[in-house]
Design a protein around this motif. Structure first.
Motif, PDB file in Angstrom:
ATOM      1  N   ARG A   1      29.909  44.668 116.695  1.00 12.72           N
ATOM      2  CA  ARG A   1      28.902  43.622 116.546  1.00 12.72           C
ATOM      3  C   ARG A   1      27.805  43.945 115.538  1.00 12.72           C
ATOM      4  N   PRO A   2      27.303  45.203 115.475  1.00 11.12           N
ATOM      5  CA  PRO A   2      26.288  45.463 114.449  1.00 11.12           C
ATOM      6  C   PRO A   2      26.782  45.162 113.037  1.00 11.12           C
ATOM      7  N   GLY A   3      28.038  45.500 112.751  1.00 13.04           N
ATOM      8  CA  GLY A   3      28.589  45.188 111.432  1.00 13.04           C
ATOM      9  C   GLY A   3      28.766  43.702 111.215  1.00 13.04           C
ATOM     10  N   TRP A   4      29.256  43.008 112.233  1.00 17.42           N
ATOM     11  CA  TRP A   4      29.438  41.561 112.121  1.00 17.42           C
ATOM     12  C   TRP A   4      28.103  40.861 111.858  1.00 17.42           C
ATOM     13  N   GLU A   5      27.055  41.297 112.552  1.00 11.37           N
ATOM     14  CA  GLU A   5      25.740  40.674 112.382  1.00 11.37           C
ATOM     15  C   GLU A   5      25.179  40.875 110.972  1.00 11.37           C
ATOM     16  N   LEU A   6      25.581  41.963 110.319  1.00 12.38           N
ATOM     17  CA  LEU A   6      25.061  42.266 108.980  1.00 12.38           C
ATOM     18  C   LEU A   6      26.048  41.875 107.884  1.00 12.38           C
ATOM     19  N   ALA A   7      27.049  41.059 108.239  1.00 18.33           N
ATOM     20  CA  ALA A   7      28.014  40.492 107.281  1.00 18.33           C
ATOM     21  C   ALA A   7      28.973  41.521 106.711  1.00 18.33           C
ATOM     22  N   CYS A   8      29.097  42.682 107.359  1.00 19.44           N
ATOM     23  CA  CYS A   8      30.113  43.646 106.963  1.00 19.44           C
ATOM     24  C   CYS A   8      31.464  43.200 107.514  1.00 19.44           C
ATOM     25  N   ARG A   9      32.515  43.788 107.018  1.00 28.02           N
ATOM     26  CA  ARG A   9      33.824  43.516 107.589  1.00 28.02           C
ATOM     27  C   ARG A   9      34.020  44.373 108.847  1.00 28.02           C
ATOM     28  N   THR A  10      34.784  43.855 109.791  1.00 22.25           N
ATOM     29  CA  THR A  10      34.922  44.534 111.072  1.00 22.25           C
ATOM     30  C   THR A  10      36.358  44.472 111.560  1.00 22.25           C
ATOM     31  N   VAL A  11      36.801  45.564 112.181  1.00 25.80           N
ATOM     32  CA  VAL A  11      38.116  45.635 112.801  1.00 25.80           C
ATOM     33  C   VAL A  11      37.904  45.947 114.274  1.00 25.80           C
ATOM     34  N   PHE A  12      38.212  44.984 115.122  1.00 24.04           N
ATOM     35  CA  PHE A  12      38.004  45.131 116.561  1.00 24.04           C
ATOM     36  C   PHE A  12      39.335  45.479 117.217  1.00 24.04           C
ATOM     37  N   ILE A  13      39.412  46.690 117.783  1.00 25.40           N
ATOM     38  CA  ILE A  13      40.587  47.101 118.554  1.00 25.40           C
ATOM     39  C   ILE A  13      40.405  46.542 119.957  1.00 25.40           C
ATOM     40  N   ASP A  14      40.998  45.405 120.189  1.00 25.52           N
ATOM     41  CA  ASP A  14      40.737  44.616 121.404  1.00 25.52           C
ATOM     42  C   ASP A  14      41.783  44.935 122.471  1.00 25.52           C
ATOM     43  N   ARG A  15      41.537  45.988 123.224  1.00 20.74           N
ATOM     44  CA  ARG A  15      42.490  46.411 124.259  1.00 20.74           C
ATOM     45  C   ARG A  15      42.386  45.564 125.521  1.00 20.74           C
ATOM     46  N   TYR A  16      41.286  44.828 125.680  1.00 18.01           N
ATOM     47  CA  TYR A  16      41.028  44.145 126.950  1.00 18.01           C
ATOM     48  C   TYR A  16      40.867  42.638 126.779  1.00 18.01           C
ATOM     49  N   ARG A  17      41.400  42.096 125.698  1.00 15.21           N
ATOM     50  CA  ARG A  17      41.511  40.651 125.504  1.00 15.21           C
ATOM     51  C   ARG A  17      40.156  39.941 125.595  1.00 15.21           C
ATOM     52  N   GLN A  18      39.257  40.355 124.722  1.00 17.44           N
ATOM     53  CA  GLN A  18      37.953  39.699 124.617  1.00 17.44           C
ATOM     54  C   GLN A  18      38.012  38.676 123.478  1.00 17.44           C
ATOM     55  N   GLU A  19      38.709  37.587 123.730  1.00 16.42           N
ATOM     56  CA  GLU A  19      39.024  36.631 122.675  1.00 16.42           C
ATOM     57  C   GLU A  19      37.804  35.990 122.037  1.00 16.42           C
ATOM     58  N   ALA A  20      36.695  35.910 122.771  1.00 19.70           N
ATOM     59  CA  ALA A  20      35.520  35.228 122.232  1.00 19.70           C
ATOM     60  C   ALA A  20      34.705  36.102 121.280  1.00 19.70           C
ATOM     61  N   ALA A  21      35.053  37.369 121.142  1.00 21.19           N
ATOM     62  CA  ALA A  21      34.264  38.279 120.316  1.00 21.19           C
ATOM     63  C   ALA A  21      34.616  38.094 118.838  1.00 21.19           C
ATOM     64  N   PRO A  22      33.667  37.670 118.001  1.00 14.74           N
ATOM     65  CA  PRO A  22      33.980  37.432 116.585  1.00 14.74           C
ATOM     66  C   PRO A  22      34.120  38.737 115.803  1.00 14.74           C
ATOM     67  N   ALA A  23      35.124  38.792 114.947  1.00 17.26           N
ATOM     68  CA  ALA A  23      35.364  39.943 114.087  1.00 17.26           C
ATOM     69  C   ALA A  23      36.165  39.482 112.878  1.00 17.26           C
ATOM     70  N   THR A  24      36.159  40.280 111.831  1.00 22.34           N
ATOM     71  CA  THR A  24      36.977  39.950 110.662  1.00 22.34           C
ATOM     72  C   THR A  24      38.450  39.936 111.047  1.00 22.34           C
ATOM     73  N   VAL A  25      38.844  40.944 111.820  1.00 24.52           N
ATOM     74  CA  VAL A  25      40.228  41.029 112.260  1.00 24.52           C
ATOM     75  C   VAL A  25      40.260  41.655 113.647  1.00 24.52           C
ATOM     76  N   ARG A  26      41.141  41.152 114.478  1.00 23.90           N
ATOM     77  CA  ARG A  26      41.345  41.694 115.828  1.00 23.90           C
ATOM     78  C   ARG A  26      42.744  42.275 115.892  1.00 23.90           C
ATOM     79  N   VAL A  27      42.860  43.506 116.396  1.00 20.45           N
ATOM     80  CA  VAL A  27      44.153  44.162 116.537  1.00 20.45           C
ATOM     81  C   VAL A  27      44.283  44.662 117.966  1.00 20.45           C
ATOM     82  N   SER A  28      45.510  44.981 118.356  1.00 24.19           N
ATOM     83  CA  SER A  28      45.740  45.405 119.742  1.00 24.19           C
ATOM     84  C   SER A  28      45.705  46.910 119.932  1.00 24.19           C
ATOM     85  N   GLY A  29      45.768  47.680 118.844  1.00 21.57           N
ATOM     86  CA  GLY A  29      45.786  49.125 118.966  1.00 21.57           C
ATOM     87  C   GLY A  29      45.373  49.809 117.677  1.00 21.57           C
TER      88      GLY A  29
END
Length: 300
Positions: free
Chosen positions: A243-271
């Motif tokens: 989130r700190p990167g997203w808020e500052l317009a940086c690119r972000t890679v969210f390793i979403d192991r727990y299915r937090q679909e509402a969390a905004p990121a540049t890209v969401r991956v499973s692992g």
């Protein structure tokens, strides 16, 4: 058009290795300081929370003073709803009065005393406090868990090929930073055990994320003059790592192991392997803009 040099900031736990068995050890060590009845109830609750759907889960928050579970906006921590530990909804007028504002604390953010559950470390702490644990015991259990993680019997499950991936990124001229909230005495030996000693241009121990990550990003953006599209934040704890990167317009890679679909990121991956593969593509290609939502991995 060649790729511009990037600064890639990695989280440690859950990003550079994939084991989760140590969380059971952590919960057990916390429970040992409880009386026998409370210990049994806590560990039973831990197994329920870990094994299936439960109101208390990663991405939510816990109020130990009221024994309430808060559904919060991943983007800004606004309180969206509240349930009891067994899932019974708390009427909105009641929790609004309790938190003195519809959006949680004044000015936004979590209400005072509420614990964000960004991964399984605080999840174990929430249960420990619920069953009568003393906060003073948390640090000792954490350090004991870290010692266990250095034992040869513990398999951290390092991400296959990660050292080669990181070395390739550095050879291409990209700067790699690792930032972890864990103090150096606990994190550095595990980093060496993973074979990642020397893999990063900079390692920040005791980073105090999310605020510490935000300060690091502002340093890169304002003092070093890097454009935000040349910074990528990678991690599995949305609130701390992404989130700190997203808020500052940086690119972000969210390793979403727990299915937090509402969390905004540049890209969401499973692992973590999927994250590294995406980074390899991003590092080799010119930047084409920031995604507006948490899409699955795809072309840069």
């Amino acid at each position: 058009m060649s790729a511009e040099p990037l600064v890639i900031i990695f989280d440690f736990d859950g990003t550079l290795y994939e084991a989760e068995e140590h969380f059971d050890t952590y919960a057990d060590l916390l429970a040992r300081s409880l009386d026998p009845g409370a210990r049994q109830r806590m560990l039973e609750a831990w197994r329920r929370v870990r094994s299936g759907p439960h109101p208390l889960r990663v991405g939510r928050a816990y109020d130990p003073g009221r024994d309430w579970i808060l559904d919060v906006s991943p983007a800004d921590d606004r309180v969206l709803g509240v349930v009891t530990f067994d899932g019974t909804p708390v009427p909105e007028p009641r929790w609004c009065r309790a938190y003195d504002a519809r959006d949680g604390a004044p000015g936004g953010g979590l209400p005072p005393g509420v614990i964000p559950v960004g991964d399984l470390w605080p999840l174990a702490v929430c249960l420990f406090l619920r069953f009568g644990g003393h906060p003073e015991a948390v640090d000792a259990a954490f350090r004991a868990t870290r010692r266990y993680m250095l034992d040869g019997a513990f398999d951290p499950r390092p991400v296959p090929g990660i050292r080669q991936r990181l070395d390739d990124l550095r050879r291409q001229g990209h700067t790699l930073i690792m930032a972890t909230n864990t103090p150096e005495p606990e994190a550095a030996p595990l980093l060496r055990r993973l074979g990642l000693d020397g893999a990063f241009d900079q390692v920040v121990y005791g980073a105090r994320k999310p605020d510490g990550l935000r300060r690091l990003l502002l340093h890169l953006l304002e003092e070093r003059g890097l454009p935000p599209q040349r910074i990528i934040c990678v991690g599995d704890n949305y609130r701390n790592d992404v989130r700190p990167g997203w808020e500052l317009a940086c690119r972000t890679v969210f390793i979403d192991r727990y299915r937090q679909e509402a969390a905004p990121a540049t890209v969401r991956v499973s692992g973590s392997q999927e994250a590294l593969a995406w980074l390899a593509g991003a590092a080799a290609a010119p930047h084409r803009g920031r995604s507006s939502g948490g899409n699955s991995a795809g072309p840069v």
